[in-house]
Enzyme design. Structure first.
Site, short mmCIF file in Angstrom:
data_model
loop_
_atom_site.label_atom_id
_atom_site.label_comp_id
_atom_site.label_asym_id
_atom_site.label_seq_id
_atom_site.Cartn_x
_atom_site.Cartn_y
_atom_site.Cartn_z
N HIS A 55 0.83 -1.21 0.00
CA HIS A 55 0.00 0.00 0.00
C HIS A 55 0.86 1.26 0.00
CE1 HIS A 55 -3.86 1.90 1.94
NE2 HIS A 55 -3.23 2.79 1.18
N HIS A 57 1.40 5.30 -2.08
CA HIS A 57 0.91 6.34 -2.99
C HIS A 57 2.13 7.11 -3.49
CE1 HIS A 57 -3.33 6.06 -1.40
NE2 HIS A 57 -2.69 5.67 -0.32
N ARG A 59 2.19 9.10 -6.07
CA ARG A 59 1.76 10.45 -6.52
C ARG A 59 2.11 10.79 -7.96
NH1 ARG A 59 -1.62 10.59 -2.38
NH2 ARG A 59 -0.80 11.46 -0.45
N ASN A 89 -5.09 6.47 -6.67
CA ASN A 89 -5.61 7.84 -6.56
C ASN A 89 -4.60 8.89 -7.00
OD1 ASN A 89 -3.99 7.37 -4.30
ND2 ASN A 89 -5.23 8.62 -2.93
N HIS A 218 -5.24 -0.67 6.21
CA HIS A 218 -5.01 0.13 7.43
C HIS A 218 -6.04 0.01 8.56
CE1 HIS A 218 -7.58 2.57 4.95
NE2 HIS A 218 -6.61 3.12 4.25
N ASP A 283 1.19 2.53 3.73
CA ASP A 283 0.27 3.59 3.30
C ASP A 283 1.05 4.90 3.13
OD1 ASP A 283 -1.93 4.97 2.47
OD2 ASP A 283 -3.01 4.88 4.38
O1 DOR Z 1 -4.70 9.58 4.96
C1 DOR Z 1 -4.85 9.11 3.84
N1 DOR Z 1 -4.14 9.58 2.80
N2 DOR Z 1 -5.73 8.13 3.65
C2 DOR Z 1 -6.07 7.70 2.43
O2 DOR Z 1 -6.90 6.84 2.32
C3 DOR Z 1 -5.46 8.31 1.23
C4 DOR Z 1 -4.15 8.89 1.56
C5 DOR Z 1 -3.65 9.80 0.47
O3 DOR Z 1 -3.62 9.38 -0.68
O4 DOR Z 1 -3.25 10.94 0.77
ZN ZN Z 2 -3.72 4.71 1.22
#
Ligand code: DOR
Ligand code: ZN
Length: 415
Positions: A55, A57, A59, A89, A218, A283
């Protein structure tokens, strides 16, 4: 043949062994002694399977002021991660086959480590058209990116996922349980998005999962762990294990689902020690310091963590708080199994993705060493054991703690 020596975590225990690595980066021999044309002896340092972070991100594309692929995957490697599963995302979000293909192009030749890419279908129809995506993400509540779906769409996606047999990772918070409070600090944020929102979402999933292969992202507390549907797997983040609402991080500590109380955090450690947590996933969700330099209620949620996940846990393992088997299970072998990728284990025929770490070499976490594009870490000053060498398919991506190769990562197919 390249030969790598050290105290290898092999078939559940540590043993002084030599690993023979074939031309194509696979473990071709495991022996007490081996001769090769290139021999690297790591002495009594530990050799563990490279971490698989379920998990992250990164970006990229679209939010590269926060992180980008070269920087984020370099940081991951610094922390001993050799495979990431990247969340959808980004901008644009990965909601269709065309956008999935675009994300594959964005990654090509720019990732230091191997990767799996998630897609976020918004309907049953979309999930069947996302032929190539290895796994899916579904958001039951709003967070960064407008990917939240309602119960009707989620039912459709669960049906579609059951047909394809692919994994669906769920952000399980029920927005109907959110409360309207003025958020001035981290405790208020936890009240606004309470533990009950997680349990409620998980109960809904337990009755609607059908035959879908579900993984819960999470989980923050034992109440939520208790509600994970039977047959589903779950992950916990390092921030929910190492930080809580008593932290002075302010807006930097804002994350969804929120940090919980010190007692919740302790209970989560107990659950980890008793084997109730399948995987630790970072995460990694960086935002810039500027974006975080606003009041808590206005700040974006998320914090960076891909480079500190394994090192913080390795330090706790060295301190005797968790067993090496639990560490390797939660950071490498279980996440690989959950994704259905042939990674996370040191075994004949597997990719030689390896971490070399001296557990006695504890250091304090310093943002600079992590090389995040966002330039900060919520774990500053905590003690950690970083790997000094990290191999991806037998080649060093980190050597003496420093990045040694870039862009060698490959897209992985899942089972
Ligand atoms: O705190 C978070 N940030 N939770 C999420 O589910 C998405 C993540 C983000 O992409 O910033
Ligand atoms: Zn996430």
């Amino acid at each position: 043949m390249r030969v790598i020596r050290g105290r290898v975590f092999f078939r559940g225990r540590l043993e002084a062994l030599s690993l023979g690595i074939s031309e194509d980066g696979k473990i071709a021999a495991v022996k007490k002694a081996l001769r090769g044309d290139e021999e690297v002896d790591h002495g009594d340092a530990l050799i563990l399977p490279g971490c698989v972070d379920l998990h992250v991100h990164m970006r990229d594309p679209g939010l590269t002021q926060k992180e980008d692929l070269p920087s984020g995957t370099r940081s991951a490697a610094i922390g001993g991660v050799t495979t990431i599963a990247e969340m959808p995302n980004t901008v644009p979000p990965v909601t269709s086959q065309t956008l999935y293909e675009r994300k594959v192009e964005t990654f090509r030749g720019r990732s230091a480590i191997d990767y799996v890419l998630y897609a976020a279908p918004k309907s049953e129809d979309a999930i069947t058209r996302l032929r190539e995506a290895a796994a899916f993400k579904a958001y039951m509540a709003e967070s960064t990116g407008a990917l939240q779906i309602g119960p009707k769409e989620l039912q459709g996606i669960l049906r579609g996922a059951a047909v394809t047999g692919k994994l669906i990772v769920v952000h399980a918070e029920d927005p109907r349980q959110f409360t309207k409070v003025k958020v001035n600090g981290l405790e208020d944020h936890s009240t606004a998005r309470p533990k009950a929102a997680e349990s409620s979402a998980l109960r809904w999933l337990a009755s609607n999962r059908g035959k879908a292969k579900v993984h819960i992202a999470h989980v923050t507390c034992v109440e939520a762990l208790d509600a994970v549907p039977s047959g589903a797997t779950c992950e916990v983040t390092p921030h929910h294990l190492f930080l809580d609402t008593s932290s002075t991080l302010g807006a930097r500590g804002k994350v969804n689902p929120p940090l919980r109380s010190p007692a919740d955090r302790e209970a989560l450690w107990d659950a980890f020690r008793s084997g109730r947590i399948d995987a630790i996933a970072s995460d990694h969700a960086p935002h810039t310091l500027d974006e975080k330099s606003v009041p808590v209620d206005e700040a974006p949620a998320g914090l960076p963590g891909v480079a500190t996940s394994f090192p913080l846990l390795m330090r706790r393992t060295r301190a005797g708080e968790i067993g090496l088997e639990s560490l390797v299970g939660a950071t490498a072998s279980r996440p690989a199994e959950i994704l259905g990728i042939p990674k996370g284990v040191i075994e004949l025929g597997r990719d030689a993705d390896l971490i070399v770490v001296d557990p006695r070499a504890a250091q304090r976490v310093r943002a600079k060493r992590l090389r995040y594009k966002c330039g900060w870490t919520p774990f500053e000053d905590m003690e950690a054991c970083f790997p000094h060498t990290v191999y991806l398919r037998g080649d060093p991506v980190i050597d003496d703690g420093e990045p040694a190769a870039e862009g060698q990562g490959r897209l992985l197919a899942t089972r």
